[in-house]
Design a protein around this motif. Sequence first.
Motif, short mmCIF file in Angstrom:
data_model
loop_
_atom_site.label_atom_id
_atom_site.label_comp_id
_atom_site.label_asym_id
_atom_site.label_seq_id
_atom_site.Cartn_x
_atom_site.Cartn_y
_atom_site.Cartn_z
N PHE A 86 48.25 84.61 -64.20
CA PHE A 86 48.46 86.03 -64.50
C PHE A 86 48.38 86.22 -66.00
N GLU A 87 48.19 87.46 -66.42
CA GLU A 87 48.14 87.72 -67.86
C GLU A 87 48.90 88.98 -68.25
N HIS A 88 49.74 89.45 -67.35
CA HIS A 88 50.63 90.56 -67.66
C HIS A 88 51.96 90.01 -68.15
N ALA A 89 52.78 90.86 -68.70
CA ALA A 89 54.12 90.44 -69.14
C ALA A 89 54.86 89.87 -67.93
N PRO A 90 55.55 88.75 -68.08
CA PRO A 90 56.27 88.17 -66.95
C PRO A 90 57.31 89.16 -66.41
N ARG A 91 57.30 89.32 -65.08
CA ARG A 91 58.21 90.29 -64.46
C ARG A 91 59.31 89.63 -63.65
N THR A 92 59.03 88.47 -63.12
CA THR A 92 60.01 87.81 -62.26
C THR A 92 60.60 86.60 -62.98
N ALA A 93 61.70 86.12 -62.47
CA ALA A 93 62.30 84.91 -63.03
C ALA A 93 61.31 83.74 -62.95
N GLU A 94 60.57 83.66 -61.87
CA GLU A 94 59.58 82.58 -61.71
C GLU A 94 58.49 82.68 -62.78
N GLN A 95 58.02 83.88 -63.06
CA GLN A 95 56.99 84.05 -64.09
C GLN A 95 57.53 83.75 -65.48
N HIS A 96 58.77 84.10 -65.74
CA HIS A 96 59.39 83.74 -67.02
C HIS A 96 59.46 82.22 -67.15
N GLN A 97 59.81 81.54 -66.06
CA GLN A 97 59.86 80.07 -66.07
C GLN A 97 58.47 79.48 -66.29
N GLN A 98 57.45 80.08 -65.68
CA GLN A 98 56.08 79.60 -65.87
C GLN A 98 55.66 79.71 -67.34
N VAL A 99 55.98 80.83 -67.98
CA VAL A 99 55.62 81.02 -69.38
C VAL A 99 56.36 80.00 -70.25
N ASP A 100 57.65 79.79 -69.98
CA ASP A 100 58.42 78.81 -70.75
C ASP A 100 57.86 77.40 -70.55
N ALA A 101 57.52 77.06 -69.31
CA ALA A 101 56.96 75.73 -69.03
C ALA A 101 55.61 75.55 -69.71
N LEU A 102 54.79 76.61 -69.71
CA LEU A 102 53.49 76.54 -70.38
C LEU A 102 53.67 76.31 -71.87
N ARG A 103 54.61 77.01 -72.46
CA ARG A 103 54.86 76.84 -73.89
C ARG A 103 55.22 75.39 -74.19
N GLU A 104 56.07 74.80 -73.37
CA GLU A 104 56.43 73.38 -73.55
C GLU A 104 55.22 72.47 -73.36
N GLN A 105 54.41 72.76 -72.36
CA GLN A 105 53.23 71.93 -72.07
C GLN A 105 52.24 71.98 -73.22
N LEU A 106 52.04 73.15 -73.79
CA LEU A 106 51.09 73.29 -74.90
C LEU A 106 51.58 72.63 -76.18
N GLN A 107 52.85 72.38 -76.29
CA GLN A 107 53.40 71.66 -77.45
C GLN A 107 52.98 70.19 -77.43
N GLN A 108 52.61 69.68 -76.28
CA GLN A 108 52.28 68.25 -76.10
C GLN A 108 50.79 68.01 -76.35
N ALA A 109 50.40 68.02 -77.60
CA ALA A 109 48.98 67.89 -77.97
C ALA A 109 48.35 66.62 -77.41
N ARG A 110 49.09 65.54 -77.38
CA ARG A 110 48.52 64.26 -76.90
C ARG A 110 48.22 64.29 -75.40
#
Length: 161
Positions: free
Chosen positions: A63-87
């Motif tokens: 999705f590319e809209h603002a996160p609306r559900t708790a699950e979507q907020h968790q997905q965005v947070d998890a993605l942010r963590e995943q993208l921090q792992q450059a290696r």
Amino acid sequence: MPRLALPSLALLALTSLPLHAHDHFHQHNAAAHQHGIGHLDLVVEGDQLLLELNLPAADLLGFEHAPRTAEQHQQVDALREQLQQARELFGLPAAAQCSLDSVQLDSSLFAEAAHSGDDAHSEHAHADISARYQFSCAAPQQLRQLEVLLFEQFPGSETLL
């Protein structure tokens, strides 16, 4: 010092890319938002390596809209963590002896995840996610290839230009 950049390539099945010298740093057109297609820019200057990755949020999150559900907020947070792992996203030659100096992530979704307000603009926006990785390399002359691992982690990403 010469600058090196990845040429525009369709990377449907490639995981290892050669580096080619160019006289300038290729800047992609941010207005060209297409699902499945991202951009990877690479610059080597002196002992510094900069990778800039730009992808549609839908390719990474579904999705590319603002996160609306708790699950979507968790997905965005998890993605942010995943993208921090450059290696986990890029494989650099061990001989280049590169260490990660910084990661900078940017997306309207990261800001919107912190706020719970939904507005009509963010509902229909085409959100992109930008990630900039800066490395210091003790032997930058050994940077002859880059292994792109993100296709395995993000199957919605099909092509990098």
